[in-house]
Design a protein around this motif. Sequence first.
Motif, PDB file in Angstrom:
ATOM      1  N   GLN A   1     -24.397   6.536  32.226  1.00 60.77           N
ATOM      2  CA  GLN A   1     -25.450   6.593  31.138  1.00 60.77           C
ATOM      3  C   GLN A   1     -25.743   5.550  31.100  1.00 60.77           C
ATOM      4  OE1 GLN A   1     -25.312   9.276  27.856  1.00 60.77           O
ATOM      5  NE2 GLN A   1     -26.835   8.251  26.254  1.00 60.77           N
ATOM      6  N   VAL A   2     -27.008   4.985  30.232  1.00 59.28           N
ATOM      7  CA  VAL A   2     -27.632   3.803  29.866  1.00 59.28           C
ATOM      8  C   VAL A   2     -26.825   3.114  28.393  1.00 59.28           C
ATOM      9  CG1 VAL A   2     -29.237   2.006  29.749  1.00 59.28           C
ATOM     10  CG2 VAL A   2     -29.562   3.595  31.767  1.00 59.28           C
ATOM     11  N   GLN A   3     -26.716   2.132  28.377  1.00 67.76           N
ATOM     12  CA  GLN A   3     -25.641   1.614  26.986  1.00 67.76           C
ATOM     13  C   GLN A   3     -26.769   0.105  27.086  1.00 67.76           C
ATOM     14  OE1 GLN A   3     -22.009   1.930  27.197  1.00 67.76           O
ATOM     15  NE2 GLN A   3     -21.899   4.412  25.938  1.00 67.76           N
ATOM     16  N   LEU A   4     -26.851  -0.104  25.751  1.00 63.63           N
ATOM     17  CA  LEU A   4     -27.242  -1.672  25.523  1.00 63.63           C
ATOM     18  C   LEU A   4     -26.254  -2.458  24.731  1.00 63.63           C
ATOM     19  CD1 LEU A   4     -30.982  -0.639  24.598  1.00 63.63           C
ATOM     20  CD2 LEU A   4     -30.314  -1.334  27.072  1.00 63.63           C
ATOM     21  N   VAL A   5     -26.188  -3.619  25.014  1.00 65.12           N
ATOM     22  CA  VAL A   5     -25.074  -4.051  24.263  1.00 65.12           C
ATOM     23  C   VAL A   5     -25.543  -5.048  23.581  1.00 65.12           C
ATOM     24  CG1 VAL A   5     -22.854  -4.395  23.936  1.00 65.12           C
ATOM     25  CG2 VAL A   5     -23.276  -2.932  25.858  1.00 65.12           C
ATOM     26  N   GLU A   6     -25.582  -5.520  22.311  1.00 63.99           N
ATOM     27  CA  GLU A   6     -26.853  -6.680  22.020  1.00 63.99           C
ATOM     28  C   GLU A   6     -25.167  -7.664  21.265  1.00 63.99           C
ATOM     29  OE1 GLU A   6     -28.808  -5.566  18.486  1.00 63.99           O
ATOM     30  OE2 GLU A   6     -29.051  -3.563  18.939  1.00 63.99           O
ATOM     31  N   SER A   7     -25.510  -8.887  21.375  1.00 66.77           N
ATOM     32  CA  SER A   7     -24.453  -9.785  20.853  1.00 66.77           C
ATOM     33  C   SER A   7     -25.388 -10.755  20.349  1.00 66.77           C
ATOM     34  CB  SER A   7     -23.604 -10.548  21.798  1.00 66.77           C
ATOM     35  OG  SER A   7     -24.454 -11.265  22.852  1.00 66.77           O
ATOM     36  N   GLY A   8     -25.282 -11.133  19.496  1.00 63.42           N
ATOM     37  CA  GLY A   8     -25.449 -13.314  18.746  1.00 63.42           C
ATOM     38  C   GLY A   8     -25.808 -13.057  17.805  1.00 63.42           C
ATOM     39  N   GLY A   9     -25.181 -11.985  16.866  1.00 64.38           N
ATOM     40  CA  GLY A   9     -25.596 -12.357  15.308  1.00 64.38           C
ATOM     41  C   GLY A   9     -24.622 -12.705  14.810  1.00 64.38           C
ATOM     42  N   GLY A  10     -24.932 -13.080  13.849  1.00 67.97           N
ATOM     43  CA  GLY A  10     -23.874 -13.875  12.526  1.00 67.97           C
ATOM     44  C   GLY A  10     -24.748 -14.609  11.695  1.00 67.97           C
ATOM     45  N   LEU A  11     -23.675 -15.234  10.507  1.00 66.66           N
ATOM     46  CA  LEU A  11     -24.292 -16.218   9.470  1.00 66.66           C
ATOM     47  C   LEU A  11     -24.510 -17.322   9.753  1.00 66.66           C
ATOM     48  CD1 LEU A  11     -24.389 -16.132   6.426  1.00 66.66           C
ATOM     49  CD2 LEU A  11     -21.984 -17.183   5.936  1.00 66.66           C
ATOM     50  N   ARG A  19     -30.311 -16.798  18.854  1.00 67.57           N
ATOM     51  CA  ARG A  19     -30.441 -16.256  19.820  1.00 67.57           C
ATOM     52  C   ARG A  19     -29.399 -14.853  20.198  1.00 67.57           C
ATOM     53  NH1 ARG A  19     -29.839 -17.062  25.709  1.00 67.57           N
ATOM     54  NH2 ARG A  19     -32.134 -16.710  26.642  1.00 67.57           N
ATOM     55  N   LEU A  20     -30.207 -14.089  20.076  1.00 61.44           N
ATOM     56  CA  LEU A  20     -29.534 -12.595  20.353  1.00 61.44           C
ATOM     57  C   LEU A  20     -30.092 -12.007  21.152  1.00 61.44           C
ATOM     58  CD1 LEU A  20     -31.269 -10.672  17.417  1.00 61.44           C
ATOM     59  CD2 LEU A  20     -28.899 -11.883  16.782  1.00 61.44           C
ATOM     60  N   SER A  21     -29.261 -11.328  21.753  1.00 62.64           N
ATOM     61  CA  SER A  21     -28.786 -10.641  23.240  1.00 62.64           C
ATOM     62  C   SER A  21     -28.751  -9.068  23.449  1.00 62.64           C
ATOM     63  CB  SER A  21     -27.800 -11.833  24.666  1.00 62.64           C
ATOM     64  OG  SER A  21     -28.148 -12.249  24.352  1.00 62.64           O
ATOM     65  N   CYS A  22     -29.611  -8.913  24.591  1.00 61.56           N
ATOM     66  CA  CYS A  22     -29.897  -7.183  24.488  1.00 61.56           C
ATOM     67  C   CYS A  22     -29.341  -6.894  25.900  1.00 61.56           C
ATOM     68  CB  CYS A  22     -30.379  -6.183  23.750  1.00 61.56           C
ATOM     69  SG  CYS A  22     -29.883  -4.513  23.842  1.00 61.56           S
ATOM     70  N   ALA A  23     -28.202  -6.489  26.727  1.00 56.71           N
ATOM     71  CA  ALA A  23     -28.368  -6.174  28.030  1.00 56.71           C
ATOM     72  C   ALA A  23     -28.191  -4.503  28.450  1.00 56.71           C
ATOM     73  CB  ALA A  23     -27.307  -6.825  28.744  1.00 56.71           C
ATOM     74  N   ALA A  24     -28.467  -4.327  29.553  1.00 53.47           N
ATOM     75  CA  ALA A  24     -28.029  -2.431  29.537  1.00 53.47           C
ATOM     76  C   ALA A  24     -26.962  -2.408  30.405  1.00 53.47           C
ATOM     77  CB  ALA A  24     -29.448  -2.531  30.895  1.00 53.47           C
ATOM     78  N   SER A  25     -26.472  -1.631  30.337  1.00 49.34           N
ATOM     79  CA  SER A  25     -24.379  -1.753  31.103  1.00 49.34           C
ATOM     80  C   SER A  25     -24.717  -1.249  32.447  1.00 49.34           C
ATOM     81  CB  SER A  25     -23.564  -1.201  29.347  1.00 49.34           C
ATOM     82  OG  SER A  25     -23.918   0.335  29.241  1.00 49.34           O
TER      83      SER A  25
END
Length: 121
Positions: A1-11, A19-25
């Motif tokens: 099953q496809v999943q979307l994994v996000e990264s890049g958030g913060g304070l 810069r936020l990123s989101c990649a299909a796994s």
Amino acid sequence: QVQLVESGGGLVQPGGSLRLSCAASARVFSIYAMGWYRQAPGKQRELVAVITDGGSPNYADSVKGRFTISRDNAKNTVYLQMNSLKPEDTAVYYCNADIRDFSSYTRSDYWGQGTQVTVSS
């Protein structure tokens, strides 16, 4: 099953950038439109930006001129460059993608897990 994994958030401080990123796994057949949504406490989830499979972007008025959405189809990834951040940008940001799965060939809407963006001094 496809999943979307996000990264890049913060304070970050007001006026800063993230810069936020989101990649299909998983391997996909096609990714159509991709976008970013956000949800602040006590508010409805709202569309921030969307980009078509052809690379045409659209933005919410509140972020126009400050945010840039882009995608890398070879990496199955969508990005959100956020500049001149304001406290009102504070929210959980979710990526979204319209994907046709490689194995099943079915087309479905997928969501990332969310990443917190906090803009505060």
